[in-house]
Design an enzyme around this catalytic site. Structure first.
Site, PDB file in Angstrom:
ATOM      1  N   TYR A  55       0.610   3.150  12.651  1.00 50.55           N
ATOM      2  CA  TYR A  55       1.361   2.278  11.740  1.00 50.55           C
ATOM      3  C   TYR A  55       2.612   2.988  11.240  1.00 50.55           C
ATOM      4  O   TYR A  55       2.723   4.219  11.252  1.00 50.55           O
ATOM      5  CB  TYR A  55       0.500   1.885  10.535  1.00 50.55           C
ATOM      6  CG  TYR A  55       0.220   3.033   9.591  1.00 50.55           C
ATOM      7  CD1 TYR A  55       1.060   3.284   8.503  1.00 50.55           C
ATOM      8  CD2 TYR A  55      -0.871   3.878   9.795  1.00 50.55           C
ATOM      9  CE1 TYR A  55       0.818   4.357   7.644  1.00 50.55           C
ATOM     10  CE2 TYR A  55      -1.116   4.944   8.949  1.00 50.55           C
ATOM     11  CZ  TYR A  55      -0.266   5.189   7.867  1.00 50.55           C
ATOM     12  OH  TYR A  55      -0.498   6.255   7.039  1.00 50.55           O
ATOM     13  N   PHE A  65       8.159   4.899   4.088  1.00 52.03           N
ATOM     14  CA  PHE A  65       7.423   5.753   3.158  1.00 52.03           C
ATOM     15  C   PHE A  65       6.201   6.428   3.788  1.00 52.03           C
ATOM     16  O   PHE A  65       5.623   7.342   3.204  1.00 52.03           O
ATOM     17  CB  PHE A  65       7.001   4.965   1.908  1.00 52.03           C
ATOM     18  CG  PHE A  65       6.159   3.742   2.181  1.00 52.03           C
ATOM     19  CD1 PHE A  65       4.792   3.839   2.399  1.00 52.03           C
ATOM     20  CD2 PHE A  65       6.747   2.489   2.233  1.00 52.03           C
ATOM     21  CE1 PHE A  65       4.021   2.720   2.654  1.00 52.03           C
ATOM     22  CE2 PHE A  65       5.972   1.356   2.496  1.00 52.03           C
ATOM     23  CZ  PHE A  65       4.602   1.469   2.702  1.00 52.03           C
ATOM     24  N   ASP A  66       5.791   5.978   4.972  1.00 50.67           N
ATOM     25  CA  ASP A  66       4.648   6.613   5.624  1.00 50.67           C
ATOM     26  C   ASP A  66       4.590   6.187   7.087  1.00 50.67           C
ATOM     27  O   ASP A  66       4.984   5.060   7.432  1.00 50.67           O
ATOM     28  CB  ASP A  66       3.335   6.218   4.917  1.00 50.67           C
ATOM     29  CG  ASP A  66       2.152   7.085   5.353  1.00 50.67           C
ATOM     30  OD1 ASP A  66       2.382   8.127   5.983  1.00 50.67           O
ATOM     31  OD2 ASP A  66       0.998   6.713   5.047  1.00 50.67           O
ATOM     32  N   ILE A  85      -5.589  -0.831   1.400  1.00 44.70           N
ATOM     33  CA  ILE A  85      -5.154  -1.965   0.572  1.00 44.70           C
ATOM     34  C   ILE A  85      -5.685  -3.276   1.151  1.00 44.70           C
ATOM     35  O   ILE A  85      -5.956  -3.382   2.345  1.00 44.70           O
ATOM     36  CB  ILE A  85      -3.610  -2.004   0.451  1.00 44.70           C
ATOM     37  CG1 ILE A  85      -2.952  -2.105   1.825  1.00 44.70           C
ATOM     38  CG2 ILE A  85      -3.090  -0.791  -0.331  1.00 44.70           C
ATOM     39  CD1 ILE A  85      -1.437  -2.273   1.784  1.00 44.70           C
ATOM     40  N   TYR A 111      -0.085  -2.479  -3.777  1.00 44.78           N
ATOM     41  CA  TYR A 111      -0.313  -1.539  -4.891  1.00 44.78           C
ATOM     42  C   TYR A 111      -0.030  -2.152  -6.259  1.00 44.78           C
ATOM     43  O   TYR A 111      -0.057  -1.455  -7.273  1.00 44.78           O
ATOM     44  CB  TYR A 111       0.534  -0.273  -4.674  1.00 44.78           C
ATOM     45  CG  TYR A 111       0.102   0.500  -3.448  1.00 44.78           C
ATOM     46  CD1 TYR A 111      -0.972   1.384  -3.500  1.00 44.78           C
ATOM     47  CD2 TYR A 111       0.752   0.327  -2.230  1.00 44.78           C
ATOM     48  CE1 TYR A 111      -1.383   2.087  -2.369  1.00 44.78           C
ATOM     49  CE2 TYR A 111       0.347   1.007  -1.088  1.00 44.78           C
ATOM     50  CZ  TYR A 111      -0.717   1.893  -1.163  1.00 44.78           C
ATOM     51  OH  TYR A 111      -1.130   2.572  -0.038  1.00 44.78           O
ATOM     52  N   PHE A 128       4.339  -3.392   7.143  1.00 39.34           N
ATOM     53  CA  PHE A 128       3.672  -2.409   8.000  1.00 39.34           C
ATOM     54  C   PHE A 128       3.746  -2.874   9.450  1.00 39.34           C
ATOM     55  O   PHE A 128       3.377  -4.014   9.778  1.00 39.34           O
ATOM     56  CB  PHE A 128       2.201  -2.249   7.617  1.00 39.34           C
ATOM     57  CG  PHE A 128       1.975  -1.453   6.368  1.00 39.34           C
ATOM     58  CD1 PHE A 128       1.871  -0.072   6.424  1.00 39.34           C
ATOM     59  CD2 PHE A 128       1.886  -2.080   5.138  1.00 39.34           C
ATOM     60  CE1 PHE A 128       1.654   0.670   5.270  1.00 39.34           C
ATOM     61  CE2 PHE A 128       1.668  -1.347   3.991  1.00 39.34           C
ATOM     62  CZ  PHE A 128       1.559   0.045   4.049  1.00 39.34           C
TER      63      PHE A 128
END
Length: 544
Positions: A55, A65-66, A85, A111, A128
């Protein structure tokens, strides 16, 4: 039933169709999915499965961010367990293996108000890019968290063993700390009887041939509060211990109950071909060995090259009843071991067979291979003339059996006769008359069989079928009246007997039956009068 048929609940089921390049909403909370690449097959992961994904996560402005891709390390988690999540739990269960999609996840499913500082601000909608690499199926077998099954190797075909079947398995059982407490490189047992601990028979009924799994077993399906002492090469299992069992279903032999009373059992040693089986009246060729419980062979047919195969016709009493019935369940090439109780074998009499004497009341064992068979022709295989001829022949066979007191077998002959001529729309006028005569005779005779067999409901139905064709048929009225009397429908019985006597006032059997009926009605009236009299007396006493 404990088979593992998981059907998603209505609220969770997602029936939306994904098309490459199109975006759609999943559920009603704002989760969106855009398909980039289609996956393989039709299966999607279920809650409890262990999924592996790549991902990349970004904010709506494109800020990354990731990314598991950046780390070159796929991410694994258990679906539906709150490990990620909510948007992931809901979205990934709509994906197929190899599928790539972009999920747009609102804050409520990500979040929320707090975000995830410092990378994800409060109330952030996230995107994502997810690829579902694979997943390992994990099933809650008993639906109570007692046994979880994780599939390591998929099995073959689709069948699962049932309670009577004999399975061959391998297993290794370990405690949570990894200590080996049980092992077998090949053990055979009946599913119903189980082996080692209850979890094995529960799990094996959900498995396919060749399937290999890891079972996580809670104490209630292991050895419970008492545990298990060390025995031989098996280690001790402490009280209330959970187990991890690596378990493989190598193969199994299907065991079926040929008769409802479980007195003829068939165990398949070798599967047959196709799906066709002999019908009643088929000519079959078999290899056959018959043994007693002590292993004595009393019969051997068709095994030598010079010796002909053993041939017989089913449903003709040419072999013992248990063998006759079992062969009807077999396919060409099938090899089976039959266990036949005395009632379906040689009964309470001594029987001299080819190689030995079968003592009275013997349970016998036959190993039988169905080499070939030729089915008796069904009605759709025959022309009109052949149908009438076949029906007439079956009727005569039924008559012979009825006279011999074999009412159940006679009944089957009459039923088959009627089937040949049931649909007569293509018949000529003369043929229809002949077919009607045969139907009347067969249904009447069958009603007589059913009366003998105490199947009074069927006797009433068959008599009614005759009266639908011939409303003044005295025998049909008489037999239906007999059935009604046994079913305690005395008023209906009286109507039929009175009508029959109007048609044939001198019929002695009818007069005797009417006398019996009237006595029965008087007795019923006496019982009713006594019942109501007692009731009135009780009410009077209560009133006093």
């Amino acid at each position: 039933m404990e088979e593992d048929f998981d059907i998603p609940g209505g609220e969770e089921m997602d029936l939306g169709e994904d098309k490459v390049g199109e975006e759609r909403e999943i559920g009603s909370n704002g989760l969106k999915k855009k398909l980039l690449k289609e996956g393989q097959g039709w299966e999607t992961p279920e809650v409890g499965d262990e999924v592996k994904v790549h991902y990349t996560g970004t904010l709506l402005d494109g800020t990354e961010f990731d990314s598991s891709r950046g780390r070159d390390s796929p991410f694994s988690f258990t679906l539906g367990q709150g490990q990620v999540i909510k948007g992931w739990d809901e979205g990934i269960k709509t994906m197929k293996k190899g599928e790539n999609a972009i999920f747009t996840i609102p804050p409520e499913l990500a979040y929320g108000e707090s975000g995830s500082p410092p990378t994800i601000p409060p109330n952030a909608t996230l995107q994502f890019d997810v690829e579902l690499l694979s997943w390992t199926s994990v099933k809650d077998i008993c639906k109570d968290g007692g046994i979880f099954k994780k599939i390591l190797t998929e099995g073959e075909k689709w069948e699962n063993p049932k309670d009577p079947d004999e399975v061959l398995v391998k297993y290794e059982a370990r405690l949570e700390d990894g200590k080996l407490v049980g092992k077998s490189d090949g053990v055979e047992f009946t599913v119903r009887e189980g082996h080692y601990c209850p979890a094995l028979s529960k799990a094996v009924k959900t498995m396919k041939k060749g399937e290999k799994v890891v079972l996580t077993v809670k104490p209630q399906y292991g050895f419970g509060e008492k545990g298990k002492p060390a025995q031989g090469q098996e280690g001790a299992v402490p009280p209330n211990a959970s187990l991890e069992i690596t378990f493989e279903l190598v193969s199994w032999k299907t065991v079926s109950e040929v008769t409802d009373d479980k007195k003829v059992i068939k165990k398949i040693l070798k599967e047959g071909e196709g799906y066709e089986r002999p019908n009643e009246g088929a000519s079959v060729k078999v290899k056959l060995t018959g043994k007693l419980q002590d292993g004595t062979t009393f019969l051997s047919k068709g095994h030598d090259e010079e010796e002909k195969l053993f041939e017989f016709k089913t449903d003709e009493e040419q072999v013992v009843d248990g063998l006759d019935r079992a062969v009807l369940t077999m396919k060409k090439g099938e090899v089976a071991l039959l266990t036949i109780a005395p009632e379906y074998a040689f009964g309470s009499s001594e029987s001299q067979q080819e190689l030995a004497v079968v003592p009275p009341n013997s349970t016998v064992f036959f190993e039988v291979e169905l080499v070939s068979f030729e089915k008796e022709k069904e009605s759709w295989d025959l022309n009109t003339e052949e149908k009438l001829e076949a029906a007439s022949k079956k009727k005569e066979e039924g008559n012979v059996l009825f006279k011999a007191g074999k009412h159940a077998r006679a009944s089957k002959r009459y039923e088959k006769a009627v089937k040949y001529i049931e649909y007569d729309s293509s018949f000529g006028e003369e043929e229809k008359k002949l077919a009607k005569t045969l139907k009347v005779a067969c249904n009447l005779n069958n009603a007589a069989c059913k009366l003998k067999l105490k199947d009074y409901k069927e006797a009433e139905k068959l008599s009614t079928k005759v009266l639908d064709l011939e409303s003044t048929n005295v025998k049909a009225l008489y037999r239906r009246a007999q059935a009604y009397m046994q079913l305690s429908d005395l008023d209906l019985a009286e109507l039929d007997i009175k009508k029959a006597l109007e048609i044939d006032p001198n019929n002695r059997d009818l007069k005797l039956e009417y006398r019996t009926l009237r006595e029965k009605m008087k007795e019923n009236n006496r019982k009713e009068a006594k019942f109501y009299g007692n009731m009135i007396n009780k009410l009077t006493k209560i009133g006093s």
